[in-house]
Design an enzyme around this catalytic site. Sequence first.
Site, PDB file in Angstrom:
ATOM      1  CD  GLU A  58      -5.560  -2.355   8.395  1.00  0.00           C
ATOM      2  OE1 GLU A  58      -6.627  -2.072   7.377  1.00  0.00           O
ATOM      3  OE2 GLU A  58      -5.097  -2.999   7.944  1.00  0.00           O
ATOM      4  CG  HIS A 127       4.911  -1.026   4.862  1.00  0.00           C
ATOM      5  ND1 HIS A 127       4.428  -0.369   4.003  1.00  0.00           N
ATOM      6  CD2 HIS A 127       4.390  -1.914   4.863  1.00  0.00           C
ATOM      7  CE1 HIS A 127       3.272  -0.422   3.150  1.00  0.00           C
ATOM      8  NE2 HIS A 127       2.789  -1.669   4.279  1.00  0.00           N
TER       9      HIS A 127
END
Lengths: 327, 330
Positions: A58, A127
């Site tokens: 990322e 998450h």
Amino acid sequence: MARKRMIQAMNEALLEEMERDPSIVLFGEDVKASLFGDTKGLWKRFGADRVRDTPICEALISGMAVGAAAAGRRVICHMMFGNFVYTGMDAIANQAAKLRYMTNGQIKLPITYLAVSGGGRSAAAQHSDAIHPVLANLGGVKVVMPGSPADAKGLLKSAIRDDDPVFFLQAAGRGGEPGEVPEDEYLIPLGRAAIRRPGRDLSLVAIGAMVRPALKAAEALSGEGIEVEVVDPRTVVPLDLETIFASVRRTGRLVVVDEARDTCSVASHLAALVAERAFDALLAPIRRVTVPDCCIPYAPVLERAILPNVEAIERAVRETLAWRRPA
Amino acid sequence: MAAGGSNLPREELLEMYRRMVLIRRIEEQLARDCAAGKLPGPVHLYIGEEAVAVGVCRHLSERDWITSTHRGHGHFLAKGGDPARMMAEIYGRADGICGGFGGSMHVADFSKGIIGANGIVGGGIALATGAALAAQLDGDGRIAVAFFGDGAANQGVLMEALNVASLWKLPLILVCENNGFSEFSPTATVTSGSIAERARPFGVPFREIDGNDVIAVWQAADVAVRRAREGRGPSLIEARTYRTRGHVEYEVTFITEPYRDEAEVDAWRARDPIDRFARRLREEDPGVADELAAIDAAVEETVRAAVRFAESSPEPDPASARGHMFATAP
């Protein structure tokens, strides 16, 4: 109109926009396999040049989006889960949000970052964060939070055509929710709130995934003669204060529902703005329905105890309506 | 005049000399300005490292992209950025290349392919990789170069960039300027192994070169640039050089214990890239001395003009402080 799931509506928006604008390149982790379904079929349709699976990195891909945009491309960068945005945060906070300003507007950065955001699916703490307050606080990125399939499509198309970095945050686990979606092409501008349900007694501002429980609560309260006006900001940057203030001035009461942790939530920001600028219109203190300042737990019963729900919204509405100035 | 068998045309050698001297004189001016309290913010000087930016950028056109570092004046000037507008930017003036919104650590000129200096160590690496992707999609032979220091080589994003650039054969050149220091830490105390060899497992060609020899830099860049333009993928160049100034000019105000020996600095000053190059040019062609002197004089005038331009530029309008956050205003 046709009945579609939110993720289908998003998939259509991506397909139509990539068809329309050949300068668009889309990349991210597993966009070919498409974990959520939003990028399904794009690789097949547009080929491996324009639709690229990246490694799990990322820090790089969030910055590549900036570099490719600076070099003239329109970019869609899929960050997958909102929490993974943190891993890519340098390029988002220090580059995407600042490069245009630091260089005196020399460039446009047409980037759409896609991510799911929020909890409700036992995905546990790493998450499930609702990441919009962190992003909204950066100043240099726009933040879109659709509350219905039709909005998801129209807002995503606008986000892609926008010349600034935009985060399009789809509510996690809500991609399967159906709704009516217009057949013909349409755009929904960023920064325009929608009144989902008119009402005279109280303004209920609900952000993103919170629109649905807010509408359910409004429906239930209506049975008791309480008419709640449900306002969906649709984008938290820019925030349509005009529509929200007008609603508060009509009803005199405000409850804000936000799936963010309480401290520095968008609900807190909105409450501050209304207290500051529309204090004279208020008949009762503003209430916020948010997530307590803790992690999102795993077990369904624990998670349900943390996230805003219909009951909590109804309770906040009732208490606000019952409030009387102490004698 | 062959300059070490490089077979470079005389005009090219003199242009490399001119650019190195321009960077040096501009930065010496900035050092004086900083000491005199004339600069509103910090400056990180590139003095002693000029051969790297010049040797690489002489291969690039304005359509190629570069990303730079907090020590970015040299890259800006080597790529053809305007010295007067850079000076005005560092002075915090309205006519600065970024209108006074960016300052020394953010000098950029997109019209010349300069994506800009960057205040985040390693911050330019991902940006250059993205620009290389755009260049690859455009398919017109453009390339992207990321300049970064040995400090940035310890950021994980370098590994991420090597991996993706190699997988996708991106037209990217990673130029590590190993100047001996990661801020105030000598490189050996914070960096293990070889930086150049970090490219090896990714199948990316790499070279370690003398970064104080502009011809060596030019030659290494020549190979990497050709490879990138021909679509054969990325390369990594580690240029060994030395930061003769401190990390940041005002460090004298807070560094109480020296972090390096003066003898080490002197040894590197003896290998100064500009002196070495000038000596080499004179040895090969004694007649060049007059031309070098003329270049020196012209550069002095450019620096004086840049200072005049910067000093005469107004301060930005405080009412404009919100600047250009968005292209499409909310």
